[in-house]
Design an enzyme around this catalytic site. Sequence first.
Site, PDB file in Angstrom:
ATOM      1  CG  ASN A 125      -6.357   3.688  -4.646  1.00 56.03           C
ATOM      2  OD1 ASN A 125      -6.787   4.249  -5.641  1.00 56.03           O
ATOM      3  ND2 ASN A 125      -5.953   4.362  -3.570  1.00 56.03           N
ATOM      4  NE  ARG A 126      -9.462  -1.649 -10.284  1.00 50.55           N
ATOM      5  CZ  ARG A 126     -10.780  -1.829 -10.281  1.00 50.55           C
ATOM      6  NH1 ARG A 126     -11.388  -2.287  -9.188  1.00 50.55           N
ATOM      7  NH2 ARG A 126     -11.494  -1.565 -11.343  1.00 50.55           N
TER       8      ARG A 126
END
Length: 403
Positions: free
Chosen positions: A211-212
């Site tokens: 994810n980010r």
Amino acid sequence: MSSLKGRSVVLGVTGSIASYKAADIASKLNQAGALVDVILTPAAQEFVSSLTFRSLTHRPVVTDMLDADSELAVEHVALAERADVVLIAPATANTIAKLAYGFVDDAITATVLATTAPVVIAPAMDAKMYQSAVTNENIKRLEDRGYLFVGPGVGNLASGLTGPGRLVDTADILNAISDSVSSTKDLEGLRIVVSAGGTEEAIDPVRHITNRSSGKQGYGIAQAARDRGAEVTLISAPTALAPVDGVNMVNVTSARTMLDAVQDACEGADALVMAAAVADWEPAEFAQQKMKKVKGQDRLVLELKKTPDILFEVRNEALIKVGFAAESEDLIANATDKLQNKNLDFIVANDITASDAGFNVDTNRVVILDKSGGREDLPLLLKEKVGDHILDRIKLIKAEANK
Ligand code: PMT
């Protein structure tokens, strides 16, 4: 000077022949990794230009408390709130007098009055002014209130006199503010575990799901806890960040490896802060060999299974548990569900749709919800500063428990 990295320093420059030296201070602070917000009084602007400071700090400069065009001027209380230290260099006899009596007629005096951060003052003035009884009384008054003075130095002055009144060297000023930032060791004796970054769930030897999360929020909390004297274990999923000095770094990859590391580190710990973005799902099977493209196949179904919920699984009855909630909608309702389902002391909710908060930026805007139904909305803050708010709460909960 590592204690200044990521710290918010407000540099107030008043009108003195030494005002030009503040440019060197701003530049050195910037090089030390501090976030520098400069305030120039109208008199300072007679000696130096705001453009100089804007170029050195890459930030807007506050020149007028009532300047509606300045993003920071209208927010001078926010500046006071996010400051880790306020430095006034050079400080004239006039500004020192105003501070001693609580007068507010410019953005520096307003910021000082509104801040709870340490205030460091580097005076610069003529020797006779410095030695006058009234200036001495004013300095004493401020020292008694906890303001820190560095200098002045002794030497040739602009007036032609020789004596005390010179602005001290930049190195002395930087040492003074570095000491003041790292002097509050109020978390000594506490063991705090922090997680950071986005976990990676392997699909095959070359691919993973992630994810980010950049890790900035978790690293900021770890840094703030270290600076306040806590013994910190930082459990980090892969990030591009440099390790935090002075903490126990544990590198992990997946949710499962993070669970093992968190469980180990939480034995005997006082608090766990889960800032990591942990994958909720992992591939049901790990493909031992790199998955091949199959001719004619234009879709692939990847079966996922749930990862363990680390906050829920970790076993230590005395542990203070803090979660984060990264939400793109229904911030408060979703965060409240997580607070309750994961049995947390409090949760830090961040709205990840804002461009200056959430993933991969240096700032965050969070709402803290606690298990008694309390809610605190914090303004936009540096992530280390968000860490300080979290740590203040942990300290309070610990103090209550020890009563
Ligand atoms: O890293 P940055 O770029 O600085 O960004 C910061 C951040 C947005 C990642 C961070 O502030 C944040 O919100 N972290 C939590 C993100 C998240 O995964 O939230 P969640 O709603 O999925 O999980 C809620 C809580 O449970 C979190 O504390 C999470 O760490 C924890 N969790 C989640 C899944 C799981 N299997 N086990 C857990 O313990």
